[in-house]
Enzyme design. Structure first.
Site, PDB file in Angstrom:
ATOM      1  CG  LEU A   1      34.304  54.204  -2.980  1.00  0.00           C
ATOM      2  CD1 LEU A   1      35.218  54.882  -3.996  1.00  0.00           C
ATOM      3  CD2 LEU A   1      33.690  52.950  -3.593  1.00  0.00           C
ATOM      4  CG  ASP A   2      36.513  48.780   1.007  1.00  0.00           C
ATOM      5  OD1 ASP A   2      37.724  48.749   0.758  1.00  0.00           O
ATOM      6  OD2 ASP A   2      35.678  48.078   0.401  1.00  0.00           O
ATOM      7  CD  GLU A   3      42.866  51.591   4.934  1.00  0.00           C
ATOM      8  OE1 GLU A   3      44.089  51.793   4.996  1.00  0.00           O
ATOM      9  OE2 GLU A   3      42.212  51.101   5.883  1.00  0.00           O
TER      10      GLU A   3
END
Length: 200
Positions: free
Chosen positions: A46-48
């Site tokens: 999952l992106d930041e």
């Protein structure tokens, strides 16, 4: 015996355990949540700026199977800017053109649903604008692929940028399985039965 964990990745945490990038030394990493075993890896990322469910495992073959087989659905809840229209939902379901590494990519057909109510998610430190600045809506997006920032790109293409994004289900596992805890260890046999249907 391999070990597996279900976690809830918070907003602004990276989906990795360490970095050699000096610019990321002050970031939060998955190891901040729990003392995981050596050789542990995240199954997908999952992106930041996204939050939600991640599987953590010591089994590289299992990770590859879940990521590449296309048989394990992932469900996302996205809060978008504006009230998403039926036409936009249909566009996303049919497939839209997004950019991946500078190349045009046509997303696979998927299931998209406008939600009547906001999903029950843990509190976030992300600052979300309130409805005084315009209405927002929540949509559920179910994918069996996972390109970089795919859901954000899809909602943006149809005119409804994502404000908050959470992965709320991986196969049979939902946020409810965590029972409010940030980390839950899952037995090997249970994971394989529920996610793989013994089909490896």
């Amino acid at each position: 015996m391999h070990r597996h964990f279900l976690i809830y990745k918070p907003y602004r945490m990276l989906s990795q355990f360490m970095t050699n990038d000096r610019h990321q030394k002050n970031k939060k990493f998955l190891g901040d949540l729990h003392d995981f075993p050596d050789d542990t890896m995240a199954v997908g990322r999952l992106d930041e700026h996204s939050e939600g469910l991640l599987l953590i495992t010591t089994d590289g073959q299992l990770s590859n199977h879940i990521n590449k087989s296309g048989k394990v659905d992932k469900e996302y809840a996205a809060q978008v800017d504006g009230i998403m229209t039926a036409a936009a939902v249909e566009q996303m379901e049919t497939g839209v053109e997004i950019s991946i590494n500078g190349a045009v990519y046509n997303t696979k057909p998927c299931k998209v649903e406008l939600l009547d109510n906001a999903p029950s998610l843990p509190e976030t430190k992300q600052k979300i604008r309130d409805d005084r600045h315009g209405p927002t809506s929540w949509v559920s997006v179910i994918l069996n692929e996972g390109k970089f920032r795919q859901v954000r790109k899809m909602t943006g293409v149809v005119g409804f940028p994502t404000l908050r994004l959470a992965r709320i289900r991986i196969g049979a596992y939902t946020i409810a399985h965590l029972e409010g805890k940030p980390v839950l260890e899952i037995k090997d046999a249970e994971l394989r039965a529920l996610l793989l249907n013994n089909d490896e």
